[in-house]
Design a protein around this motif. Structure first.
Motif, short mmCIF file in Angstrom:
data_model
loop_
_atom_site.label_atom_id
_atom_site.label_comp_id
_atom_site.label_asym_id
_atom_site.label_seq_id
_atom_site.Cartn_x
_atom_site.Cartn_y
_atom_site.Cartn_z
N GLY A 1 -50.75 -19.37 25.15
CA GLY A 1 -49.62 -18.96 25.98
C GLY A 1 -49.50 -19.63 27.33
N PRO A 2 -49.39 -20.98 27.38
CA PRO A 2 -49.22 -21.64 28.68
C PRO A 2 -47.85 -21.33 29.28
CG PRO A 2 -48.83 -23.20 26.90
CD PRO A 2 -49.29 -21.92 26.25
N THR A 3 -47.75 -21.53 30.58
CA THR A 3 -46.47 -21.32 31.25
C THR A 3 -45.55 -22.51 31.07
OG1 THR A 3 -47.35 -19.86 32.93
CG2 THR A 3 -45.44 -21.14 33.55
N SER A 4 -46.13 -23.72 31.09
CA SER A 4 -45.30 -24.91 31.01
C SER A 4 -46.04 -26.04 30.34
CB SER A 4 -44.87 -25.31 32.42
OG SER A 4 -45.99 -25.36 33.27
N MET A 5 -45.29 -27.05 29.88
CA MET A 5 -45.88 -28.15 29.15
C MET A 5 -45.13 -29.45 29.40
SD MET A 5 -46.57 -28.52 25.01
CE MET A 5 -46.46 -26.82 24.87
N LEU A 6 -45.89 -30.54 29.57
CA LEU A 6 -45.31 -31.86 29.73
C LEU A 6 -45.65 -32.70 28.51
CD1 LEU A 6 -46.38 -32.72 33.42
CD2 LEU A 6 -44.32 -31.53 32.63
N ILE A 7 -44.66 -33.38 27.97
CA ILE A 7 -44.87 -34.26 26.82
C ILE A 7 -44.28 -35.62 27.16
CG2 ILE A 7 -44.32 -34.64 24.38
CD1 ILE A 7 -44.08 -31.64 24.02
N GLY A 8 -45.00 -36.69 26.89
CA GLY A 8 -44.48 -38.02 27.14
C GLY A 8 -43.32 -38.32 26.22
N LEU B 1 -36.09 -26.95 26.54
CA LEU B 1 -36.69 -28.27 26.72
C LEU B 1 -35.77 -29.09 27.60
CD1 LEU B 1 -38.78 -30.52 25.57
CD2 LEU B 1 -36.85 -31.18 24.19
N THR B 2 -36.33 -29.74 28.62
CA THR B 2 -35.54 -30.66 29.43
C THR B 2 -36.10 -32.06 29.19
OG1 THR B 2 -35.28 -28.92 31.08
CG2 THR B 2 -34.67 -31.14 31.74
N ALA B 3 -35.25 -32.95 28.72
CA ALA B 3 -35.74 -34.25 28.25
C ALA B 3 -35.52 -35.35 29.28
CB ALA B 3 -35.04 -34.62 26.95
N ASP B 4 -36.43 -36.36 29.25
CA ASP B 4 -36.27 -37.55 30.09
C ASP B 4 -36.20 -37.23 31.57
OD1 ASP B 4 -34.40 -39.99 28.10
OD2 ASP B 4 -36.38 -39.09 27.87
N CYS B 5 -37.10 -36.40 32.04
CA CYS B 5 -37.10 -36.02 33.45
C CYS B 5 -37.56 -37.19 34.32
CB CYS B 5 -38.04 -34.84 33.69
SG CYS B 5 -37.55 -33.41 32.73
N THR B 6 -36.98 -37.27 35.50
CA THR B 6 -37.39 -38.30 36.45
C THR B 6 -38.12 -37.71 37.63
OG1 THR B 6 -35.20 -38.16 37.40
CG2 THR B 6 -35.58 -39.93 35.83
N CYS C 1 -35.74 -23.29 33.37
CA CYS C 1 -35.83 -22.52 32.13
C CYS C 1 -36.36 -21.15 32.53
CB CYS C 1 -36.77 -23.23 31.15
SG CYS C 1 -37.01 -22.36 29.60
N PRO C 2 -35.49 -20.28 33.04
CA PRO C 2 -35.98 -19.09 33.73
C PRO C 2 -36.59 -18.00 32.84
CG PRO C 2 -33.57 -19.20 33.80
CD PRO C 2 -34.04 -20.42 33.11
N ASP C 3 -36.02 -17.78 31.64
CA ASP C 3 -36.43 -16.60 30.88
C ASP C 3 -37.23 -16.88 29.63
OD1 ASP C 3 -33.12 -15.51 31.66
OD2 ASP C 3 -34.98 -15.01 32.72
N HIS C 4 -37.52 -18.11 29.34
CA HIS C 4 -38.24 -18.44 28.11
C HIS C 4 -39.51 -19.19 28.42
CE1 HIS C 4 -34.09 -17.67 26.90
NE2 HIS C 4 -34.57 -17.34 25.71
N ARG C 5 -40.54 -18.96 27.61
CA ARG C 5 -41.84 -19.60 27.82
C ARG C 5 -42.39 -20.16 26.52
NH1 ARG C 5 -40.16 -19.61 32.03
NH2 ARG C 5 -40.97 -18.77 33.99
N PRO C 6 -43.14 -21.30 26.53
CA PRO C 6 -43.38 -22.09 27.74
C PRO C 6 -42.16 -22.92 28.13
CG PRO C 6 -44.40 -23.14 25.84
CD PRO C 6 -43.80 -21.86 25.34
N GLN C 7 -42.11 -23.32 29.39
CA GLN C 7 -41.07 -24.25 29.83
C GLN C 7 -41.57 -25.63 29.43
OE1 GLN C 7 -40.37 -23.04 34.22
NE2 GLN C 7 -42.35 -22.20 33.64
N ILE C 8 -40.72 -26.39 28.73
CA ILE C 8 -41.18 -27.68 28.22
C ILE C 8 -40.29 -28.80 28.75
CG2 ILE C 8 -41.78 -29.02 26.16
CD1 ILE C 8 -41.98 -26.47 24.59
N GLY C 9 -40.91 -29.94 29.07
CA GLY C 9 -40.13 -31.10 29.49
C GLY C 9 -40.76 -32.38 28.98
N THR C 10 -39.93 -33.38 28.78
CA THR C 10 -40.48 -34.69 28.41
C THR C 10 -40.21 -35.66 29.56
OG1 THR C 10 -38.47 -35.52 27.31
CG2 THR C 10 -40.05 -34.32 25.95
N VAL C 11 -41.11 -36.63 29.71
CA VAL C 11 -41.03 -37.61 30.79
C VAL C 11 -41.34 -38.97 30.19
CG1 VAL C 11 -41.94 -38.35 33.02
CG2 VAL C 11 -41.89 -35.91 32.42
N ARG C 12 -40.53 -39.99 30.52
CA ARG C 12 -40.77 -41.28 29.90
C ARG C 12 -41.98 -41.99 30.49
NH1 ARG C 12 -36.46 -44.73 30.37
NH2 ARG C 12 -35.12 -43.20 31.29
#
Lengths: 334, 101
Positions: free
Chosen positions: A94-101, A121-126, A154-165
């Motif tokens: 149960g992590p709070t957030s996650m970063l994926i390349g 999921l928020t994709a391609d974050c800078t 992503c206020p109400d859902h967990r984990p918050q996920i994002g991808t970064v190039r």
């Protein structure tokens, strides 16, 4: 799913030999700060086969904790195996957030996992930060072809996920390892894996194009006019000890291989010096190189958008400019 | 680097960044057929398996907190001399002067 910890996870993607890909190690850098602001640990998640080197690297690059899933079914990336494994881990910890390349695999895994978890999921974050008001991760990414930036929560859902190039963040200096290492035995039934890698075709010679590590890049675009047009580009690159890059236009026209492509569907680079020759500066190309320290542009068209980001812009014919520049550099280095 | 050949069971979804072929040319015959074509239109009412609480802006787990126009780089030096050669010389002088090369 509810978060059980305030931890921030970084997926350490591995190659089929089990070696870590750079992007995961890069993401431990912003991950460190975010984990601190969240009040949790920085956790590296390694999934692959023969993952020893990847675990060591994650340790050297600052993870507090490393969760390892090792198995032959993970040697080649498949959507099903990786989603099953990562989902099982998220359910358990149960992590709070996650970063994926945002590599080819990451762009496949991120959405698949976030849908299964029914989270955002928020994709391609800078850019990444913590929103002070809410404590949520603030994901910043370009919208409308880069003409607008959006900061997303992503206020109400967990984990918050994002991808970064790859290349958006740089690796920190490696330090003394201190991570707690947890081996998780998770195995995915072969029948659950619906894709199978039948054959791998390696392009000979492409392994040697190191754009991401290059200090100087000289790139050619539509303006070079053809494969022979790359000759002055290569000559300048050679004189500078630089790597040759290309825009998508040149690659799609078959003038140079995809391994040289810089941009949204190519590599993201951040060299000390980027010389763009005959490149108009489409948003998708800028996305790949605007992080360069110094940008030089050479283009016949004075209105080319590349001049908006260039520190030095030459309005002229690259076939006249490049040879003279190359010659001066050779004289300087002689 | 390279390419993989991947086998997949069906049904499946296949995505492309850029296909290795161009669109076909329209022929008179196909244009006429396109004008006559009856294209069925589906709405949410037809797709009953979709949980509408998860659809649209209201159903999105992510929200845009704010938008802003990215800062444009300013202060770039433009070089446009009489000849390409002269421009190259000027560029070289500026770059070596600033210790960039």
């Amino acid at each position: 799913m509810e978060a059980k910890t305030k931890d921030l996870w970084v997926l350490i993607e591995t190659s089929e030999t089990g070696a870590p890909k750079n992007v995961g190690l890069e993401l431990l850098n912003p991950g460190r700060e975010l984990a601190g602001k969240q009040g949790g640990a920085l956790v590296a998640v390694v999934i692959g086969c023969n993952t020893g080197a990847a675990v060591e690297a994650a340790n050297a690059y600052g993870a507090d904790k490393i969760i390892v899933v090792d198995g032959p079914e993970y040697a080649q990336y498949t959507t099903d195996a990786y989603t099953d494994a990562l989902y099982a881990l998220v359910e358990k910890y149960g992590p709070t957030s996650m970063l994926i390349g945002a590599t080819n695999n990451g762009r496949d895994l991120g959405p698949r996992l976030s849908c299964r978890l029914k989270t955002g999921l928020t994709a391609d974050c800078t850019a990444l930060d913590i929103d002070e008001e809410s404590g949520n991760v603030a994901w910043t990414r370009p919208a409308f072809g880069g003409n607008l930036m959006a900061t997303i929560l992503c206020p109400d859902h967990r984990p918050q996920i994002g991808t970064v190039r790859p290349g958006v963040f740089k690796k920190q200096e490696p330090g003394a390892p201190h991570a707690e290492i947890i081996q998780e035995e998770i195995h995915v039934e072969a029948s659950r894996i619906r894709t199978q890698v039948l054959e791998l075709l390696k392009n000979m010679g492409d392994e040697s194009v190191d754009l991401e590590g290059a200090e100087i890049i000289v790139s050619g675009g539509r303006g070079v006019g053809g494969p022979e047009g790359f000759a002055p580009v290569r000559a300048l690159a050679e004189a500078l000890g630089a790597t040759v890059g290309a825009s998508r236009a040149a690659v799609d026209s078959g003038w140079i291989s995809h391994a040289h492509q810089v941009g949204q569907t190519g590599k993201t680079v951040g060299p000390k010096l980027y010389i763009a020759c005959g490149i108009s500066g489409a948003i998708q190309h800028l996305a790949g190189m605007s992080g360069s320290d110094v940008i030089v542009a050479i283009n016949k068209d004075p209105d080319a958008p590349i001049f908006d980001v260039a520190d030095y812009g030459v309005v002229g014919n690259l076939f006249e400019v490049l040879p003279v520049l190359t010659e001066e550099i050779r004289k300087l280095k002689a | 680097m390279g390419q993989g050949i991947i086998g997949v069971s069906m049904p499946c979804v296949v995505t492309f960044t850029k296909p290795a072929w161009d669109p076909r040319y329209p022929t008179i015959k196909r244009k006429m057929a396109a004008n006559r074509a009856q294209i069925p239109v589906l709405t949410a009412a037809d797709l009953t398996a979709i949980d509408l609480t998860h659809a649209g802006l209201k159903g999105s787990p992510t929200h845009v907190k704010r938008t802003f126009v990215p800062q444009k780089k300013t202060g770039g030096i433009k070089i446009k001399e009489e000849t390409g050669e002269a421009s190259a010389q000027k560029l070289f002088a500026l770059l070596s002067g600033a210790n960039i090369i």
